[in-house]
Write a protein that holds these residues in place. Structure first.
Motif, mmCIF file in Angstrom:
data_model
loop_
_atom_site.group_PDB
_atom_site.id
_atom_site.type_symbol
_atom_site.label_atom_id
_atom_site.label_comp_id
_atom_site.label_asym_id
_atom_site.label_seq_id
_atom_site.Cartn_x
_atom_site.Cartn_y
_atom_site.Cartn_z
ATOM 1 N N TYR A 262 0.815 -1.214 0.000
ATOM 2 C CA TYR A 262 0.000 0.000 0.000
ATOM 3 C C TYR A 262 0.852 1.268 0.000
ATOM 4 N N LYS A 263 2.173 1.142 0.123
ATOM 5 C CA LYS A 263 3.049 2.308 -0.029
ATOM 6 C C LYS A 263 3.274 2.671 -1.497
ATOM 7 N N TYR A 264 2.980 1.751 -2.402
ATOM 8 C CA TYR A 264 3.259 1.979 -3.820
ATOM 9 C C TYR A 264 2.024 2.591 -4.484
ATOM 10 N N LEU A 265 2.115 3.875 -4.796
ATOM 11 C CA LEU A 265 0.989 4.598 -5.378
ATOM 12 C C LEU A 265 1.024 4.497 -6.900
ATOM 13 N N PHE B 276 -2.770 -5.044 -6.566
ATOM 14 C CA PHE B 276 -1.510 -4.375 -6.893
ATOM 15 C C PHE B 276 -0.903 -4.983 -8.151
ATOM 16 N N ALA B 277 -0.863 -6.307 -8.219
ATOM 17 C CA ALA B 277 -0.291 -6.980 -9.387
ATOM 18 C C ALA B 277 -1.087 -6.654 -10.645
ATOM 19 N N SER C 163 10.519 3.011 -1.702
ATOM 20 C CA SER C 163 9.211 3.449 -2.184
ATOM 21 C C SER C 163 9.145 4.975 -2.163
ATOM 22 N N ILE C 164 8.266 5.518 -3.001
ATOM 23 C CA ILE C 164 8.135 6.964 -3.162
ATOM 24 C C ILE C 164 7.044 7.488 -2.223
ATOM 25 N N ASP C 165 7.295 8.610 -1.579
ATOM 26 C CA ASP C 165 6.368 9.322 -0.688
ATOM 27 C C ASP C 165 6.254 8.711 0.703
ATOM 28 N N TRP C 166 6.390 7.390 0.841
ATOM 29 C CA TRP C 166 6.508 6.794 2.181
ATOM 30 C C TRP C 166 7.721 5.882 2.137
#
Length: 596
Positions: free
Chosen positions: A402-405, A438-439, A481-484
């Motif tokens: 859930y960190k991957y936007l 996600f996948a 990861s980006i942003d988190w």
């Protein structure tokens, strides 16, 4: 909507029907006109979901006949909840409970409707879906707070809603959440003080009387006093505490007990445990709070508000004249009972104080004393056992999914396009149910670029701690990861000698890995833009010698980020100065209060 409900409750039956025709409840009643059989007298709508799709005409006729009868509203509330009409469902359930508050089984249905306003997805299909979910949450929270404040009898339901759902996924949207957190935090405090009026007066308003030789009493509150990321980052505050200055009181609200729990207990002068179980128990909760107040703490530190609902239910009270939160969950609490937020000067961006409802305190360096992970020199696993080939360039992307936007998906595609035999390795833990959506989303991004997801990406099942460390040893590059950003994972990558690529975000939670690399003096893999991030990842993937050189430098410098206690000493000095300031103040401490 709350005003409609109040008006309806005040009106006599012959007027109630008129108002009902103008309320959100009316439209669904107009769908069917044919009569249906009456339900049995013991009908329980919350226990029979899905059974009312054919009964709308019946409930319409029942409400028209007797607007002050409770059962039709309960049935309608469940019907509306099932069809996704949350506002109408809540109004109907609240009307039913106001008329018959003794029907305990109905509270489950009402609570399910409340939850529809606060629930957020863990994985977003598109960036637009993220923004829509955020807007829905903001509107729903505003309506929910307005409803419970306009009708105090519903505050018990508000408590249950808080116990059921915490705004955890909100904080993973990559935005500044201060305003929403402050709104939520104020609601939590008001709800607690309203539902537990006997507890509210126990909150300390002024410091206790201390003799010159008294040590400060520091209370650490957490729902994660076990082997968990919160303890990995913050148990060092207990391990390295100066016992000539401090007494350590620990308060654990949770269910697991392991070797880390035993260690925390040994490190504490007093260790209180509330086994929370699966359901919120108001009596045991109140007893836990009373025990903490009896200890007369000088400073209370909430280690992980936001990780789960329990810590909001605890942090919503004041337990000490000086109350702090810290970054076990690195987001402002929004709680008016929390005075300070304890952070790291390496991790915070410029003007960081605007991100917090608390006064921001930046400790030197990382601000923690992180214990070096005991990683064996050589892994026992090999790549083949994980389904990875020896000739692949393995990029470890090991954050919670859930960190991957969705707006970052293009980065993974570009890396795979540019690096021959690139393999992006994700982990399904800690919530395996997030892996399929996600996948699916990432596969669509790869397909749009003419690539097959399976040729370049692997989602491994949850790994044990030892297996995770070995995976770091087998990988070639750690992609943050980006942003988190990853904190524990980045520190464990450093302990395994794995090069880290990161892009600092606008908020503290997006800057952990950059802070760690800065502390190491290895800033060459800290990107400045998304394009720079891709270039660094591609360059490392294509240059084995560069990777090897970074591994050697990491090994030489890694001691700079492990077991560093200067931040702990600074923390203790802050405790002393904060207590002294509070003693000199004339105004009493702010506390949780009803009706504010």
């Amino acid at each position: 909507m709350g005003h409609d409900l109040e008006r309806l409750l005040r009106l006599p039956p012959d007027r109630g029907m008129v108002v009902l025709q103008r309320s959100p409840l009316w439209f669904p009643l107009m769908v069917m006109d044919s009569p249906t059989p009456s339900p049995p007298s013991n009908f329980d709508p919350s226990a029979a979901p899905g059974s009312m799709g054919v009964d709308r005409a019946h409930w319409r006729s029942q409400i028209l006949t007797n607007p002050m009868a409770a059962e039709p509203y309960a049935a309608l509330g469940e019907l509306l909840r099932q069809s996704g009409q949350v506002a109408g469902a809540i109004e109907a359930w609240c009307k039913a409970l106001a008329l018959e508050p003794q029907r305990e089984t109905w509270y489950a249905g009402a609570l399910a409707a409340f939850d529809g306003w606060l629930k957020l997805p863990s994985i977003y299909e598109t960036e637009a879906a993220l923004w829509q979910a955020r807007s829905n949450y903001a509107q729903g929270l505003d309506r929910l707070i307005g409803l419970t404040r306009s009708h105090p009898a519903l505050m018990q339901l508000a408590l249950q809603a808080i116990a059921l759902r915490v705004p955890f996924y909100l904080n993973y949207q990559g935005q500044d959440d201060r305003a929403l957190q402050a709104q939520y935090g104020a609601w939590v405090c008001q709800t607690l003080a309203t539902v537990f009026p006997d507890l509210a007066p126990l909150q300390p308003r002024r410091p206790r009387e201390r003799s010159s030789g008294d040590r400060l009493r520091i209370g650490y509150f957490s729902s994660h006093f076990y082997h968990h990321s919160v303890m990995k980052t913050h148990l060092g505050w207990l391990r390295h505490a100066d016992r000539d200055r401090l007494e350590i009181y620990s308060y654990y609200a949770g269910n697991r007990w392991d070797a880390t729990t035993d260690e925390a207990r040994r490190l504490s002068d007093r260790f209180a445990f509330w086994e929370t179980g699966n359901d919120f128990n108001p009596q045991r909760y109140a007893a836990f709070c009373r025990a903490a107040w009896q200890d007369q703490l000088d400073v209370a530190v909430m280690l992980d508000v936001g990780m789960d609902s329990v810590m909001y239910l605890i942090g919503g009270w004041r337990f000490a004249p000086v109350q702090c939160a810290t970054w076990g969950h690195p987001v402002t609490t929004g709680l008016p009972t929390v005075d300070y937020y304890l952070s790291s000067d390496r991790m915070e961006p410029p003007q960081a104080e605007t991100h917090y409802s608390e006064t921001l305190i930046c400790l030197p360096g990382l601000g923690i004393a992180y214990e070096r992970p005991p990683i064996a020199p050589q892994p026992q696993l090999d790549r083949a056992q994980l389904g990875l080939a020896d000739d692949e360039v393995v990029y470890l992307c090991c954050q919670s999914l859930y960190k991957y936007l969705p707006q970052a998906d293009r980065l993974w595609v570009e890396i795979a396009q540019a690096v021959p035999r690139a393999r992006l390795v994700f982990l399904a833990s800690p919530f395996p149910e997030a892996a399929p959506p996600f996948a699916q989303r990432l596969a669509a991004a790869f397909a749009a670029a003419g690539l097959a997801f399976a040729d370049h990406c692997t989602i491994l099942p949850p790994q044990s701690q030892t297996q995770f460390w070995q995976l770091n040893q087998l990988a070639d590059v750690f992609l943050d990861s980006i942003d988190w950003s990853g904190c524990n994972s980045a520190l464990e990558a450093i302990a395994a000698g794995l090069p880290v690529v990161t892009l600092p975000g606008a908020l503290m939670r997006g800057r952990h890995a950059a802070a760690i690399l800065t502390e190491l003096g290895l800033t060459e893999t800290i990107a400045q833009t998304p394009e720079d991030y891709c270039d660094l990842a591609i360059g490392l993937g294509c240059d084995r010698a560069w990777r090897q050189n970074l591994r050697l430098e990491i090994a030489q410098r890694s001691a700079r980020v492990f077991n560093q206690i200067h931040g702990v000493r600074a923390l203790e000095t802050f405790y002393e100065s904060a207590v002294q300031r509070r003693q000199q103040e004339c105004t009493p401490c702010p506390i949780a209060q009803a009706g504010t």
